[in-house]
Design a protein around this motif. Structure first.
Motif, PDB file in Angstrom:
ATOM      1  N   THR A 191     -18.954  -3.467  -3.928  1.00  0.00           N
ATOM      2  CA  THR A 191     -17.512  -3.349  -4.113  1.00  0.00           C
ATOM      3  C   THR A 191     -17.069  -1.897  -4.121  1.00  0.00           C
ATOM      4  OG1 THR A 191     -17.472  -5.377  -5.435  1.00  0.00           O
ATOM      5  CG2 THR A 191     -15.570  -3.923  -5.604  1.00  0.00           C
ATOM      6  N   LEU A 192     -16.061  -1.613  -3.305  1.00  0.00           N
ATOM      7  CA  LEU A 192     -15.365  -0.329  -3.269  1.00  0.00           C
ATOM      8  C   LEU A 192     -13.925  -0.577  -3.697  1.00  0.00           C
ATOM      9  CD1 LEU A 192     -14.764   2.642  -2.270  1.00  0.00           C
ATOM     10  CD2 LEU A 192     -14.386   1.628  -0.006  1.00  0.00           C
ATOM     11  N   VAL A 193     -13.427   0.231  -4.622  1.00  0.00           N
ATOM     12  CA  VAL A 193     -12.030   0.117  -5.045  1.00  0.00           C
ATOM     13  C   VAL A 193     -11.330   1.442  -4.813  1.00  0.00           C
ATOM     14  CG1 VAL A 193     -10.463  -0.222  -7.001  1.00  0.00           C
ATOM     15  CG2 VAL A 193     -12.449  -1.713  -6.716  1.00  0.00           C
TER      16      VAL A 193
ATOM     17  N   ALA B 234      -8.716  -1.864  12.208  1.00  0.00           N
ATOM     18  CA  ALA B 234      -7.567  -2.177  11.357  1.00  0.00           C
ATOM     19  C   ALA B 234      -7.236  -0.956  10.500  1.00  0.00           C
ATOM     20  CB  ALA B 234      -7.855  -3.385  10.465  1.00  0.00           C
ATOM     21  N   VAL B 235      -5.980  -0.909  10.059  1.00  0.00           N
ATOM     22  CA  VAL B 235      -5.503   0.157   9.169  1.00  0.00           C
ATOM     23  C   VAL B 235      -4.797  -0.504   7.994  1.00  0.00           C
ATOM     24  CG1 VAL B 235      -4.000   2.180   8.943  1.00  0.00           C
ATOM     25  CG2 VAL B 235      -5.179   1.752  11.114  1.00  0.00           C
ATOM     26  N   MET B 236      -5.039   0.050   6.787  1.00  0.00           N
ATOM     27  CA  MET B 236      -4.317  -0.411   5.603  1.00  0.00           C
ATOM     28  C   MET B 236      -3.660   0.795   4.943  1.00  0.00           C
ATOM     29  SD  MET B 236      -6.882  -3.259   3.928  1.00  0.00           S
ATOM     30  CE  MET B 236      -5.615  -3.780   2.797  1.00  0.00           C
ATOM     31  N   LEU B 237      -2.353   0.702   4.725  1.00  0.00           N
ATOM     32  CA  LEU B 237      -1.587   1.790   4.122  1.00  0.00           C
ATOM     33  C   LEU B 237      -1.227   1.414   2.691  1.00  0.00           C
ATOM     34  CD1 LEU B 237       0.816   2.511   7.130  1.00  0.00           C
ATOM     35  CD2 LEU B 237      -1.341   3.681   6.565  1.00  0.00           C
ATOM     36  N   SER B 238      -1.663   2.231   1.740  1.00  0.00           N
ATOM     37  CA  SER B 238      -1.429   1.917   0.331  1.00  0.00           C
ATOM     38  C   SER B 238       0.044   2.018  -0.030  1.00  0.00           C
ATOM     39  CB  SER B 238      -2.259   2.836  -0.565  1.00  0.00           C
ATOM     40  OG  SER B 238      -1.853   4.192  -0.406  1.00  0.00           O
TER      41      SER B 238
ATOM     42  N   PHE C   2       0.050  -0.011  -3.485  1.00  0.00           N
ATOM     43  CA  PHE C   2      -1.034  -0.955  -3.709  1.00  0.00           C
ATOM     44  C   PHE C   2      -2.356  -0.237  -3.913  1.00  0.00           C
ATOM     45  CE2 PHE C   2       2.168  -3.378  -1.521  1.00  0.00           C
ATOM     46  CZ  PHE C   2       2.095  -4.644  -2.087  1.00  0.00           C
ATOM     47  N   GLY C   3      -3.189  -0.820  -4.759  1.00  0.00           N
ATOM     48  CA  GLY C   3      -4.602  -0.477  -4.818  1.00  0.00           C
ATOM     49  C   GLY C   3      -5.372  -1.530  -4.056  1.00  0.00           C
ATOM     50  N   PHE C   4      -6.558  -1.155  -3.552  1.00  0.00           N
ATOM     51  CA  PHE C   4      -7.364  -2.055  -2.734  1.00  0.00           C
ATOM     52  C   PHE C   4      -8.753  -2.245  -3.337  1.00  0.00           C
ATOM     53  CE2 PHE C   4      -4.934   0.140   0.888  1.00  0.00           C
ATOM     54  CZ  PHE C   4      -3.884  -0.761   0.828  1.00  0.00           C
TER      55      PHE C   4
ATOM     56  N   PHE D 135     -14.770  -7.832   5.678  1.00  0.00           N
ATOM     57  CA  PHE D 135     -14.441  -7.468   4.299  1.00  0.00           C
ATOM     58  C   PHE D 135     -13.569  -8.527   3.628  1.00  0.00           C
ATOM     59  CE2 PHE D 135     -14.545  -3.372   6.689  1.00  0.00           C
ATOM     60  CZ  PHE D 135     -15.712  -2.868   6.134  1.00  0.00           C
ATOM     61  N   THR D 136     -13.823  -8.734   2.348  1.00  0.00           N
ATOM     62  CA  THR D 136     -12.884  -9.459   1.499  1.00  0.00           C
ATOM     63  C   THR D 136     -12.059  -8.411   0.758  1.00  0.00           C
ATOM     64  OG1 THR D 136     -14.376 -11.335   1.209  1.00  0.00           O
ATOM     65  CG2 THR D 136     -12.620 -11.073  -0.418  1.00  0.00           C
ATOM     66  N   VAL D 137     -10.749  -8.485   0.933  1.00  0.00           N
ATOM     67  CA  VAL D 137      -9.842  -7.484   0.370  1.00  0.00           C
ATOM     68  C   VAL D 137      -8.944  -8.134  -0.666  1.00  0.00           C
ATOM     69  CG1 VAL D 137      -7.996  -5.832   0.867  1.00  0.00           C
ATOM     70  CG2 VAL D 137      -9.852  -6.151   2.515  1.00  0.00           C
TER      71      VAL D 137
END
Length: 250
Positions: free
Chosen positions: A155-157, A54-58, A145-147, A131-133
């Motif tokens: 936890t990683l932020v 998966a990819v997440m774009l901020s 967005f911040g993740f 992961f819980t996002v």
């Protein structure tokens, strides 16, 4: 969780690093946060082209998303084995349209959807693989967005790009590792709702009570040592500088 810094340069690639891109792994699942200029080449040092899950774009500034156009080529025109299956791509509203416009010369308006399963981000909590996002809107000229990524009690932020905001402090509360942008220099740039400087990153880390602060998205014209020093003046915990290829166990 394992975090690999694929690229960490802000605005444009430096001689040492591609732009923003961070690989997060757990239980065999690979999640990529952002894919800025030069990131696709560097990513192949750490995993195969078709190994991402998966990819997440901020947000949709080029230094965070433009190599998705090259990744489309790799997945759509794959020579061996035919077209790659679609993987989830989370991004702000209009991500598919933005990437189509950036690439321009595509077979049709639906082709990217054949290899990318586009999903629109909103402020929410959801599951991506193991992961819980949790996502939160932060302050930037475009929707950004911040993740907050949780797994196994850790936890990683990731701040994405943002100016100072309470939403980021709340998102980062108690994080084990706070991957936070620090593009500006304290006392030099002061543009509202655009970026943080090193001191502001440190202030957010202190207010959030994080364990470790990892500064990233520092442009080639900014002295990272100054930003690290400024953060250390206001945050008592460890302050490190992100470096391409660095690996962190969270």
């Amino acid at each position: 969780m394992k975090l690999t810094v694929v690229g960490c340069s802000g605005s444009f690639p430096s001689a040492e690093s591609a732009c923003s891109s961070y690989l997060v792994e757990a239980d065999g699942f690979r999640l990529l946060l952002d894919m800025g200029n030069g990131a696709l080449g560097e990513l192949q040092r750490h995993c195969g082209l078709y190994d991402l899950d998966a990819v997440m774009l901020s947000h949709l500034h080029p230094d965070h998303c433009i190599d998705m156009c090259a990744y489309f080529v790799a997945r759509y025109y794959r020579f061996d084995g035919g077209r790659a299956d679609a993987i989830p791509v989370y991004g702000p509203e209009g991500t598919e349209r933005r990437l189509l416009r950036a690439y321009d010369d595509v077979p049709d308006d639906t082709c990217m959807g054949e290899v990318f399963d586009f999903r629109t981000l909103t402020p929410a909590t959801f599951t991506v693989g193991p992961f819980t996002v949790r996502t939160a809107r932060v302050r930037h000229p475009v929707e950004a967005f911040g993740f907050r990524i949780e797994h196994g009690g850790r936890t990683l932020v990731y701040s994405g790009d943002t100016g100072p905001c309470q939403a980021l402090t709340e998102l980062a509360a108690g994080a084990d590792l706070f991957l936070c942008e620090a593009a500006f220099t304290h006392g030099k740039e002061d543009i509202p709702d655009l970026h943080l400087n090193g001191r502001q990153a440190g202030e957010h880390a202190r207010a959030a009570g994080v364990r470790t602060l990892l500064l990233t998205h520092i442009p080639p014209w900014t002295d990272p040592q100054v930003n690290q020093r400024d953060a250390q003046e206001v945050f008592d915990g460890p302050v490190e500088l992100a470096k391409a290829g660095a690996v962190y166990e969270v």
